[in-house]
Motif scaffolding. Structure first.
Motif, PDB file in Angstrom:
ATOM      1  N   THR A  53      38.768   0.339 -22.464  1.00  0.00           N
ATOM      2  CA  THR A  53      38.760   0.445 -23.927  1.00  0.00           C
ATOM      3  C   THR A  53      39.291   1.804 -24.363  1.00  0.00           C
ATOM      4  O   THR A  53      40.037   1.912 -25.347  1.00  0.00           O
ATOM      5  CB  THR A  53      37.340   0.234 -24.461  1.00  0.00           C
ATOM      6  OG1 THR A  53      36.886  -1.063 -24.079  1.00  0.00           O
ATOM      7  CG2 THR A  53      37.305   0.339 -25.979  1.00  0.00           C
ATOM      8  N   SER A  54      38.935   2.858 -23.618  1.00  0.00           N
ATOM      9  CA  SER A  54      39.443   4.193 -23.936  1.00  0.00           C
ATOM     10  C   SER A  54      40.936   4.303 -23.665  1.00  0.00           C
ATOM     11  O   SER A  54      41.667   4.940 -24.425  1.00  0.00           O
ATOM     12  CB  SER A  54      38.678   5.235 -23.114  1.00  0.00           C
ATOM     13  OG  SER A  54      39.178   6.534 -23.341  1.00  0.00           O
ATOM     14  N   GLU A  55      41.409   3.646 -22.596  1.00  0.00           N
ATOM     15  CA  GLU A  55      42.826   3.723 -22.253  1.00  0.00           C
ATOM     16  C   GLU A  55      43.698   2.870 -23.169  1.00  0.00           C
ATOM     17  O   GLU A  55      44.791   3.293 -23.571  1.00  0.00           O
ATOM     18  CB  GLU A  55      43.025   3.287 -20.797  1.00  0.00           C
ATOM     19  CG  GLU A  55      42.349   4.203 -19.778  1.00  0.00           C
ATOM     20  CD  GLU A  55      42.451   3.638 -18.367  1.00  0.00           C
ATOM     21  OE1 GLU A  55      43.186   2.620 -18.194  1.00  0.00           O
ATOM     22  OE2 GLU A  55      41.823   4.190 -17.457  1.00  0.00           O
ATOM     23  N   LEU A  56      43.234   1.672 -23.498  1.00  0.00           N
ATOM     24  CA  LEU A  56      44.060   0.721 -24.245  1.00  0.00           C
ATOM     25  C   LEU A  56      43.813   0.765 -25.750  1.00  0.00           C
ATOM     26  O   LEU A  56      44.538   0.115 -26.506  1.00  0.00           O
ATOM     27  CB  LEU A  56      43.784  -0.703 -23.728  1.00  0.00           C
ATOM     28  CG  LEU A  56      44.001  -0.941 -22.231  1.00  0.00           C
ATOM     29  CD1 LEU A  56      43.561  -2.350 -21.848  1.00  0.00           C
ATOM     30  CD2 LEU A  56      45.465  -0.725 -21.869  1.00  0.00           C
ATOM     31  N   SER A  57      42.772   1.472 -26.163  1.00  0.00           N
ATOM     32  CA  SER A  57      42.374   1.521 -27.582  1.00  0.00           C
ATOM     33  C   SER A  57      42.037   0.137 -28.123  1.00  0.00           C
ATOM     34  O   SER A  57      42.231  -0.151 -29.306  1.00  0.00           O
ATOM     35  CB  SER A  57      43.492   2.166 -28.427  1.00  0.00           C
ATOM     36  OG  SER A  57      43.721   3.502 -28.006  1.00  0.00           O
ATOM     37  N   ARG A  58      41.549  -0.722 -27.266  1.00  0.00           N
ATOM     38  CA  ARG A  58      41.108  -2.067 -27.638  1.00  0.00           C
ATOM     39  C   ARG A  58      40.228  -2.593 -26.517  1.00  0.00           C
ATOM     40  O   ARG A  58      40.164  -2.017 -25.421  1.00  0.00           O
ATOM     41  CB  ARG A  58      42.281  -3.016 -27.855  1.00  0.00           C
ATOM     42  CG  ARG A  58      43.176  -3.177 -26.643  1.00  0.00           C
ATOM     43  CD  ARG A  58      44.230  -4.264 -26.837  1.00  0.00           C
ATOM     44  NE  ARG A  58      45.146  -4.325 -25.711  1.00  0.00           N
ATOM     45  CZ  ARG A  58      44.917  -4.978 -24.583  1.00  0.00           C
ATOM     46  NH1 ARG A  58      43.743  -5.616 -24.417  1.00  0.00           N
ATOM     47  NH2 ARG A  58      45.800  -4.994 -23.608  1.00  0.00           N
ATOM     48  N   ALA A  59      39.570  -3.696 -26.799  1.00  0.00           N
ATOM     49  CA  ALA A  59      38.727  -4.303 -25.764  1.00  0.00           C
ATOM     50  C   ALA A  59      39.609  -4.960 -24.710  1.00  0.00           C
ATOM     51  O   ALA A  59      40.586  -5.652 -25.043  1.00  0.00           O
ATOM     52  CB  ALA A  59      37.796  -5.334 -26.392  1.00  0.00           C
ATOM     53  N   PRO A  60      39.306  -4.766 -23.442  1.00  0.00           N
ATOM     54  CA  PRO A  60      40.143  -5.365 -22.384  1.00  0.00           C
ATOM     55  C   PRO A  60      39.903  -6.864 -22.264  1.00  0.00           C
ATOM     56  O   PRO A  60      38.843  -7.380 -22.623  1.00  0.00           O
ATOM     57  CB  PRO A  60      39.679  -4.629 -21.132  1.00  0.00           C
ATOM     58  CG  PRO A  60      38.263  -4.263 -21.417  1.00  0.00           C
ATOM     59  CD  PRO A  60      38.204  -3.968 -22.885  1.00  0.00           C
ATOM     60  N   THR A  61      40.900  -7.559 -21.743  1.00  0.00           N
ATOM     61  CA  THR A  61      40.772  -8.995 -21.484  1.00  0.00           C
ATOM     62  C   THR A  61      40.124  -9.208 -20.120  1.00  0.00           C
ATOM     63  O   THR A  61      39.970  -8.275 -19.319  1.00  0.00           O
ATOM     64  CB  THR A  61      42.138  -9.669 -21.523  1.00  0.00           C
ATOM     65  OG1 THR A  61      42.958  -9.142 -20.463  1.00  0.00           O
ATOM     66  CG2 THR A  61      42.835  -9.422 -22.868  1.00  0.00           C
ATOM     67  N   VAL A  62      39.771 -10.448 -19.854  1.00  0.00           N
ATOM     68  CA  VAL A  62      39.166 -10.779 -18.560  1.00  0.00           C
ATOM     69  C   VAL A  62      40.149 -10.517 -17.432  1.00  0.00           C
ATOM     70  O   VAL A  62      39.779 -10.007 -16.365  1.00  0.00           O
ATOM     71  CB  VAL A  62      38.703 -12.250 -18.566  1.00  0.00           C
ATOM     72  CG1 VAL A  62      38.210 -12.662 -17.185  1.00  0.00           C
ATOM     73  CG2 VAL A  62      37.615 -12.468 -19.605  1.00  0.00           C
ATOM     74  N   ALA A  63      41.423 -10.850 -17.667  1.00  0.00           N
ATOM     75  CA  ALA A  63      42.433 -10.621 -16.625  1.00  0.00           C
ATOM     76  C   ALA A  63      42.575  -9.132 -16.317  1.00  0.00           C
ATOM     77  O   ALA A  63      42.724  -8.733 -15.150  1.00  0.00           O
ATOM     78  CB  ALA A  63      43.767 -11.207 -17.079  1.00  0.00           C
ATOM     79  N   GLU A  64      42.540  -8.278 -17.343  1.00  0.00           N
ATOM     80  CA  GLU A  64      42.655  -6.834 -17.118  1.00  0.00           C
ATOM     81  C   GLU A  64      41.446  -6.300 -16.368  1.00  0.00           C
ATOM     82  O   GLU A  64      41.575  -5.433 -15.489  1.00  0.00           O
ATOM     83  CB  GLU A  64      42.813  -6.130 -18.459  1.00  0.00           C
ATOM     84  CG  GLU A  64      44.156  -6.424 -19.132  1.00  0.00           C
ATOM     85  CD  GLU A  64      44.197  -5.954 -20.580  1.00  0.00           C
ATOM     86  OE1 GLU A  64      45.300  -5.841 -21.131  1.00  0.00           O
ATOM     87  OE2 GLU A  64      43.111  -5.707 -21.153  1.00  0.00           O
ATOM     88  N   LEU A  65      40.255  -6.792 -16.686  1.00  0.00           N
ATOM     89  CA  LEU A  65      39.064  -6.384 -15.943  1.00  0.00           C
ATOM     90  C   LEU A  65      39.148  -6.831 -14.493  1.00  0.00           C
ATOM     91  O   LEU A  65      38.746  -6.099 -13.579  1.00  0.00           O
ATOM     92  CB  LEU A  65      37.814  -6.958 -16.605  1.00  0.00           C
ATOM     93  CG  LEU A  65      37.410  -6.367 -17.952  1.00  0.00           C
ATOM     94  CD1 LEU A  65      36.289  -7.189 -18.581  1.00  0.00           C
ATOM     95  CD2 LEU A  65      36.961  -4.921 -17.786  1.00  0.00           C
ATOM     96  N   ALA A  66      39.651  -8.052 -14.276  1.00  0.00           N
ATOM     97  CA  ALA A  66      39.760  -8.558 -12.904  1.00  0.00           C
ATOM     98  C   ALA A  66      40.727  -7.711 -12.083  1.00  0.00           C
ATOM     99  O   ALA A  66      40.482  -7.423 -10.909  1.00  0.00           O
ATOM    100  CB  ALA A  66      40.214 -10.019 -12.937  1.00  0.00           C
ATOM    101  N   ARG A  67      41.853  -7.279 -12.713  1.00  0.00           N
ATOM    102  CA  ARG A  67      42.807  -6.430 -11.981  1.00  0.00           C
ATOM    103  C   ARG A  67      42.209  -5.067 -11.687  1.00  0.00           C
ATOM    104  O   ARG A  67      42.398  -4.511 -10.599  1.00  0.00           O
ATOM    105  CB  ARG A  67      44.092  -6.286 -12.791  1.00  0.00           C
ATOM    106  CG  ARG A  67      44.964  -7.538 -12.781  1.00  0.00           C
ATOM    107  CD  ARG A  67      46.360  -7.234 -13.293  1.00  0.00           C
ATOM    108  NE  ARG A  67      46.335  -6.795 -14.698  1.00  0.00           N
ATOM    109  CZ  ARG A  67      46.428  -7.617 -15.727  1.00  0.00           C
ATOM    110  NH1 ARG A  67      46.545  -8.934 -15.517  1.00  0.00           N
ATOM    111  NH2 ARG A  67      46.412  -7.152 -16.965  1.00  0.00           N
TER     112      ARG A  67
END
Length: 382
Positions: free
Chosen positions: A139-153
């Motif tokens: 969230t700090s890096e993307l300035s938005r809530a991450p998606t499930v795919a981004e969390l999985a990676r």
């Protein structure tokens, strides 16, 4: 007493000392209890525990704000301190380090075993913590809530396990069923949750009975409806049909016996109409006879939806011939349902349009009451 010297090793009083003083107090405690009987050691133990209570409180306050009351965390920390004092061995090193590990372990065990509203496997609980940390970082890096795919990676974990962790996180503090729904409504969350329908198991039986009821003669169907749906007594039913109460009792018993047998059989047994061995219910019987310039339509059996069209055609044909009068003889009609009444009213309307008088005669009491709602149907009791 003069001349006597007594040397006693005591635990330092509880003042604001550093960690080194806690180690010194533990060493003094170990020296104090050496050689003492068990009943004398309890006092020294209590002194050390009281002296180290502020240390346990500081460790407990590190974990406040995580959904648990501080008072509960302090109680758990004190339990860990007591365990550390009981298991302390000066030869194994610093008491402060050992007590810190023991107290923090008790606090973490409390969070693991006591704070979850539902049981979640430990592997999944660990993944929930990792997902929370990864979510904050992304969230700090993307300035938005991450998606499930981004969390999985980020965690190098399959998306199915990430989804399971996100869903299981709600089990830490489940919502109360007594929580208000919100708005101006006074409803609670529990009011929106479905509950077991005990009548669901009887759906098949209800559908089966509904189909079997249509196989019964009109009179038996009507009596069953009046008795079990209208909650009428046998005496009231007997008065409506103009028969005896004993006769109503026999008809009910015979109909219920047949329904029970039909429910248990693969194919419904034939309906036995009284003492006769007829396999079929009383069918609608229509006969048209010409008496000079008068036409008599004789009706027998039960006029239900199957025989209504036959009765309607017979009456329309009789009226079309322009006789002096059309007489509908209902002496043999055991019952007339809504379809039969509609057929009689259709014949009455056709007679009115052609100017042919139409009269019902020898109407049975039960049929007469069925026709009472059909205003304008001329019925004679002769």
């Amino acid at each position: 007493m003069f001349g006597q010297t007594t040397t006693t090793t005591t635990t330092p009083p509880p003042t604001d000392r550093g960690l080194e003083d806690l180690d010194a107090a533990a060493l003094a405690y170990a020296a104090r209890i050496e050689g003492l009987p068990p009943e004398r050691r309890q006092e020294a133990r209590d002194d050390l525990v009281r002296f180290a209570l502020p240390f346990a409180g500081r460790l407990a306050r590190r974990y406040r704000g995580r959904g648990e009351p501080l008072e509960d965390l302090e109680q758990v920390a004190r339990l860990g301190l007591v365990n550390a004092v009981d298991r302390y061995d000066p030869e194994r090193g610093s008491f402060t380090a050992y007590a810190a590990i023991t107290i923090v372990g008790e606090i973490k065990r409390h969070f693991r075993d006591r704070t979850w509203g539902v049981h979640v496997p430990r592997r999944l609980r660990d993944l929930i913590l990792e997902v929370g940390q990864a979510t904050a970082a992304l969230t700090s890096e993307l300035s938005r809530a991450p998606t499930v795919a981004e969390l999985a990676r980020r965690l190098e974990t399959p998306e199915e396990e990430i989804l399971a962790a996100l869903e299981s996180a709600a089990g830490y503090s489940p919502a109360s069923l007594n929580a208000p729904v919100g708005g101006e409504s006074s409803a609670e969350f529990g009011d929106l949750v479905g509950e077991s329908d005990n009548a669901l198991e009887s759906v098949d039986d209800r559908v089966t009975v509904s189909g079997l009821l249509h196989r019964l003669p009109w009179r038996e169907r009507r009596i069953l409806a009046m008795r079990f749906y209208g909650n009428q007594t046998q005496a009231e039913i007997a008065a409506r049909f103009g028969i005896s109460q004993m006769h109503v009792s026999r008809l009910l018993s015979r109909a219920l016996t047949w329904l029970r047998q039909a429910m248990l059989a693969d194919a419904p047994p034939p309906w036995q109409n009284g003492a006769a061995e007829s396999a079929e219910p009383a069918k609608t019987r229509i006969s048209v006879r010409q008496h000079g310039d008068r036409v008599v339509v004789e009706v027998g059996g039960d006029v239900d939806r199957d025989g209504a069209d036959q009765l309607r055609r017979a009456m329309l044909e009789a009226v079309t011939g322009q006789p002096r009068e059309v007489v509908v003889d209902l002496v043999g009609a055991g019952g007339v349902d809504a379809g039969g009444i509609a057929a009689l009213m259709a014949g009455r309307d056709a007679a009115a349009r052609t100017g042919v008088p139409l009269r019902l005669t020898r109407v049975q009491p039960a049929v007469r009451r069925s026709l009472a709602a059909a205003a304008g149907l001329p019925a004679a009791g002769d």
